[in-house]
Scaffold this motif. Sequence first.
Motif, PDB file in Angstrom:
ATOM      1  N   VAL A 150       0.784  -1.198   0.042  1.00 33.78           N
ATOM      2  CA  VAL A 150      -0.056   0.141  -0.039  1.00 33.78           C
ATOM      3  C   VAL A 150       0.801   1.226   0.092  1.00 33.78           C
ATOM      4  CG1 VAL A 150      -1.917  -1.175   1.051  1.00 33.78           C
ATOM      5  CG2 VAL A 150      -0.210   0.083   2.645  1.00 33.78           C
ATOM      6  N   PHE A 151       0.230   2.441  -0.457  1.00 30.57           N
ATOM      7  CA  PHE A 151       1.111   3.659  -0.273  1.00 30.57           C
ATOM      8  C   PHE A 151       0.172   4.519   0.845  1.00 30.57           C
ATOM      9  CE2 PHE A 151       2.344   2.589  -4.467  1.00 30.57           C
ATOM     10  CZ  PHE A 151       3.648   3.050  -4.448  1.00 30.57           C
ATOM     11  N   GLU A 152       0.763   4.875   1.720  1.00 31.54           N
ATOM     12  CA  GLU A 152       0.296   6.013   2.751  1.00 31.54           C
ATOM     13  C   GLU A 152       0.699   7.489   2.746  1.00 31.54           C
ATOM     14  OE1 GLU A 152      -0.157   5.833   7.511  1.00 31.54           O
ATOM     15  OE2 GLU A 152       1.272   4.669   6.444  1.00 31.54           O
ATOM     16  N   ARG A 153      -0.189   8.174   2.704  1.00 30.07           N
ATOM     17  CA  ARG A 153       0.226   9.759   2.343  1.00 30.07           C
ATOM     18  C   ARG A 153       0.137  10.208   3.717  1.00 30.07           C
ATOM     19  NH1 ARG A 153       1.071  12.267  -2.031  1.00 30.07           N
ATOM     20  NH2 ARG A 153      -0.158  10.598  -3.512  1.00 30.07           N
ATOM     21  N   THR A 154       1.172  11.395   3.990  1.00 33.33           N
ATOM     22  CA  THR A 154       1.293  12.082   5.335  1.00 33.33           C
ATOM     23  C   THR A 154       1.640  13.320   4.772  1.00 33.33           C
ATOM     24  OG1 THR A 154       2.249  10.295   6.389  1.00 33.33           O
ATOM     25  CG2 THR A 154       2.516  12.406   7.613  1.00 33.33           C
ATOM     26  N   ALA A 155       0.655  14.697   5.367  1.00 30.67           N
ATOM     27  CA  ALA A 155       0.709  15.814   4.978  1.00 30.67           C
ATOM     28  C   ALA A 155       1.304  16.712   5.970  1.00 30.67           C
ATOM     29  CB  ALA A 155      -0.610  16.248   4.754  1.00 30.67           C
ATOM     30  N   PHE A 156       2.094  17.594   5.770  1.00 32.74           N
ATOM     31  CA  PHE A 156       2.740  18.505   6.697  1.00 32.74           C
ATOM     32  C   PHE A 156       2.495  19.988   6.469  1.00 32.74           C
ATOM     33  CE2 PHE A 156       5.588  14.752   6.132  1.00 32.74           C
ATOM     34  CZ  PHE A 156       5.743  14.298   7.319  1.00 32.74           C
ATOM     35  N   VAL A 157       2.242  20.807   7.258  1.00 33.43           N
ATOM     36  CA  VAL A 157       2.176  21.975   7.074  1.00 33.43           C
ATOM     37  C   VAL A 157       3.338  22.984   7.871  1.00 33.43           C
ATOM     38  CG1 VAL A 157       0.618  24.225   7.572  1.00 33.43           C
ATOM     39  CG2 VAL A 157      -0.288  22.087   7.078  1.00 33.43           C
ATOM     40  N   LEU A 158       4.014  23.753   6.895  1.00 31.60           N
ATOM     41  CA  LEU A 158       5.258  24.593   7.599  1.00 31.60           C
ATOM     42  C   LEU A 158       4.617  25.899   7.560  1.00 31.60           C
ATOM     43  CD1 LEU A 158       7.828  22.914   5.327  1.00 31.60           C
ATOM     44  CD2 LEU A 158       7.238  22.328   7.340  1.00 31.60           C
ATOM     45  N   VAL A 159       5.336  26.530   8.589  1.00 33.88           N
ATOM     46  CA  VAL A 159       4.957  28.127   8.646  1.00 33.88           C
ATOM     47  C   VAL A 159       6.346  28.822   8.884  1.00 33.88           C
ATOM     48  CG1 VAL A 159       2.738  28.077   9.794  1.00 33.88           C
ATOM     49  CG2 VAL A 159       4.589  27.969  11.228  1.00 33.88           C
ATOM     50  N   LYS A 160       6.359  30.131   8.141  1.00 34.52           N
ATOM     51  CA  LYS A 160       7.603  30.744   8.245  1.00 34.52           C
ATOM     52  C   LYS A 160       7.443  31.848   9.361  1.00 34.52           C
ATOM     53  CE  LYS A 160      10.917  33.383   5.337  1.00 34.52           C
ATOM     54  NZ  LYS A 160      10.976  33.593   4.044  1.00 34.52           N
ATOM     55  N   ARG A 161       8.498  31.702  10.029  1.00 36.09           N
ATOM     56  CA  ARG A 161       8.883  32.807  11.388  1.00 36.09           C
ATOM     57  C   ARG A 161       9.915  33.525  10.827  1.00 36.09           C
ATOM     58  NH1 ARG A 161       7.403  28.694  15.733  1.00 36.09           N
ATOM     59  NH2 ARG A 161       5.253  28.093  15.234  1.00 36.09           N
ATOM     60  N   GLN A 162      10.226  34.694  11.809  1.00 36.49           N
ATOM     61  CA  GLN A 162      11.680  35.378  11.501  1.00 36.49           C
ATOM     62  C   GLN A 162      12.874  34.351  11.423  1.00 36.49           C
ATOM     63  OE1 GLN A 162      11.535  38.057  14.535  1.00 36.49           O
ATOM     64  NE2 GLN A 162      10.103  39.521  13.529  1.00 36.49           N
ATOM     65  N   ASP A 163      12.814  33.426  12.173  1.00 32.07           N
ATOM     66  CA  ASP A 163      14.089  32.603  11.960  1.00 32.07           C
ATOM     67  C   ASP A 163      14.057  31.632  10.930  1.00 32.07           C
ATOM     68  OD1 ASP A 163      12.135  31.133  13.579  1.00 32.07           O
ATOM     69  OD2 ASP A 163      13.496  30.595  15.090  1.00 32.07           O
ATOM     70  N   GLY A 164      12.913  31.409  10.465  1.00 28.32           N
ATOM     71  CA  GLY A 164      13.019  30.319   9.352  1.00 28.32           C
ATOM     72  C   GLY A 164      11.722  29.432   9.239  1.00 28.32           C
ATOM     73  N   TRP A 165      11.657  28.355   8.592  1.00 26.24           N
ATOM     74  CA  TRP A 165      10.405  27.615   8.484  1.00 26.24           C
ATOM     75  C   TRP A 165      10.362  26.607   9.644  1.00 26.24           C
ATOM     76  CZ3 TRP A 165       6.919  28.221   4.764  1.00 26.24           C
ATOM     77  CH2 TRP A 165       7.061  29.085   3.657  1.00 26.24           C
ATOM     78  N   HIS A 166       9.312  26.402  10.203  1.00 20.76           N
ATOM     79  CA  HIS A 166       9.024  25.427  11.277  1.00 20.76           C
ATOM     80  C   HIS A 166       7.866  24.480  11.031  1.00 20.76           C
ATOM     81  CE1 HIS A 166      11.175  27.611  14.569  1.00 20.76           C
ATOM     82  NE2 HIS A 166      11.055  28.747  13.824  1.00 20.76           N
ATOM     83  N   LEU A 167       8.081  23.244  11.659  1.00 21.93           N
ATOM     84  CA  LEU A 167       6.780  22.424  11.217  1.00 21.93           C
ATOM     85  C   LEU A 167       5.593  22.652  12.028  1.00 21.93           C
ATOM     86  CD1 LEU A 167       5.809  19.736  10.153  1.00 21.93           C
ATOM     87  CD2 LEU A 167       6.768  18.343  11.933  1.00 21.93           C
ATOM     88  N   HIS A 168       4.284  23.006  11.477  1.00 19.06           N
ATOM     89  CA  HIS A 168       3.439  23.443  12.258  1.00 19.06           C
ATOM     90  C   HIS A 168       2.333  22.219  12.572  1.00 19.06           C
ATOM     91  CE1 HIS A 168      -0.113  25.902  13.811  1.00 19.06           C
ATOM     92  NE2 HIS A 168      -0.992  25.337  12.749  1.00 19.06           N
ATOM     93  N   SER A 169       1.940  21.481  11.726  1.00 14.91           N
ATOM     94  CA  SER A 169       1.214  20.172  12.014  1.00 14.91           C
ATOM     95  C   SER A 169       1.565  19.179  10.946  1.00 14.91           C
ATOM     96  CB  SER A 169      -0.151  20.543  11.785  1.00 14.91           C
ATOM     97  OG  SER A 169      -0.342  20.984  10.252  1.00 14.91           O
ATOM     98  N   GLU A 170       1.174  18.022  11.349  1.00 20.85           N
ATOM     99  CA  GLU A 170       1.372  16.728  10.668  1.00 20.85           C
ATOM    100  C   GLU A 170       0.018  15.893  10.516  1.00 20.85           C
ATOM    101  OE1 GLU A 170       3.977  12.553  10.864  1.00 20.85           O
ATOM    102  OE2 GLU A 170       4.815  14.461  11.837  1.00 20.85           O
ATOM    103  N   GLU A 171      -0.319  15.436   9.447  1.00 26.35           N
ATOM    104  CA  GLU A 171      -1.636  14.427   9.343  1.00 26.35           C
ATOM    105  C   GLU A 171      -1.501  13.470   8.648  1.00 26.35           C
ATOM    106  OE1 GLU A 171      -6.099  15.242   7.995  1.00 26.35           O
ATOM    107  OE2 GLU A 171      -4.905  16.885   7.874  1.00 26.35           O
ATOM    108  N   ASN A 172      -1.701  12.206   9.084  1.00 27.45           N
ATOM    109  CA  ASN A 172      -1.935  10.849   8.306  1.00 27.45           C
ATOM    110  C   ASN A 172      -3.182  11.110   7.457  1.00 27.45           C
ATOM    111  OD1 ASN A 172      -2.137   8.543   7.110  1.00 27.45           O
ATOM    112  ND2 ASN A 172      -1.492   7.457   8.995  1.00 27.45           N
ATOM    113  N   LEU A 173      -2.938  11.044   6.266  1.00 24.15           N
ATOM    114  CA  LEU A 173      -4.339  11.062   5.290  1.00 24.15           C
ATOM    115  C   LEU A 173      -4.696   9.567   4.608  1.00 24.15           C
ATOM    116  CD1 LEU A 173      -2.933  14.148   2.983  1.00 24.15           C
ATOM    117  CD2 LEU A 173      -4.400  13.955   4.933  1.00 24.15           C
ATOM    118  N   GLY A 174      -4.056   8.617   5.229  1.00 21.63           N
ATOM    119  CA  GLY A 174      -4.484   7.404   4.891  1.00 21.63           C
ATOM    120  C   GLY A 174      -3.779   6.474   3.774  1.00 21.63           C
ATOM    121  N   TYR A 175      -4.342   5.697   3.540  1.00 21.71           N
ATOM    122  CA  TYR A 175      -3.946   4.704   2.452  1.00 21.71           C
ATOM    123  C   TYR A 175      -4.492   4.973   1.046  1.00 21.71           C
ATOM    124  CZ  TYR A 175      -1.853   2.052   6.325  1.00 21.71           C
ATOM    125  OH  TYR A 175      -1.338   1.620   7.525  1.00 21.71           O
ATOM    126  N   GLU A 176      -3.796   4.574   0.204  1.00 20.69           N
ATOM    127  CA  GLU A 176      -4.132   4.681  -1.180  1.00 20.69           C
ATOM    128  C   GLU A 176      -4.295   3.399  -1.918  1.00 20.69           C
ATOM    129  OE1 GLU A 176      -1.626   7.571  -3.485  1.00 20.69           O
ATOM    130  OE2 GLU A 176      -2.371   9.208  -2.156  1.00 20.69           O
TER     131      GLU A 176
END
Length: 90
Positions: free
Chosen positions: A64-90
């Motif tokens: 199977v293939f499994e997809r994970t999504a990440f949201v990054l946000v930019k702050r003054q010092d660079g990019w940070h991981l804001h959230s991670e979500e498992n989108l399930g299997y394909e």
Amino acid sequence: MLYQSPADFCARYAEAHSNGKVDEFGGESSVDTVTVVSEAPDTARVDALWYTYGHDPDSGFYDVFERTAFVLVKRQDGWHLHSEENLGYE
């Protein structure tokens, strides 16, 4: 963790997970692709696609293939991981 750009996150994520992982049933997973899906000046979305294969005693062989999504946000010092979500299997 701090990243220079969404592409930097992709490279580091792929490198950190290059050896794959094994689940409780002995199934093996490896990162197939890590891609920047969208990027704005202060946010970005990244998708990682994992390929998993193995054998389950009740259902037999699987892959199977499994997809994970990440949201990054930019702050003054660079990019940070804001959230991670498992989108399930394909």
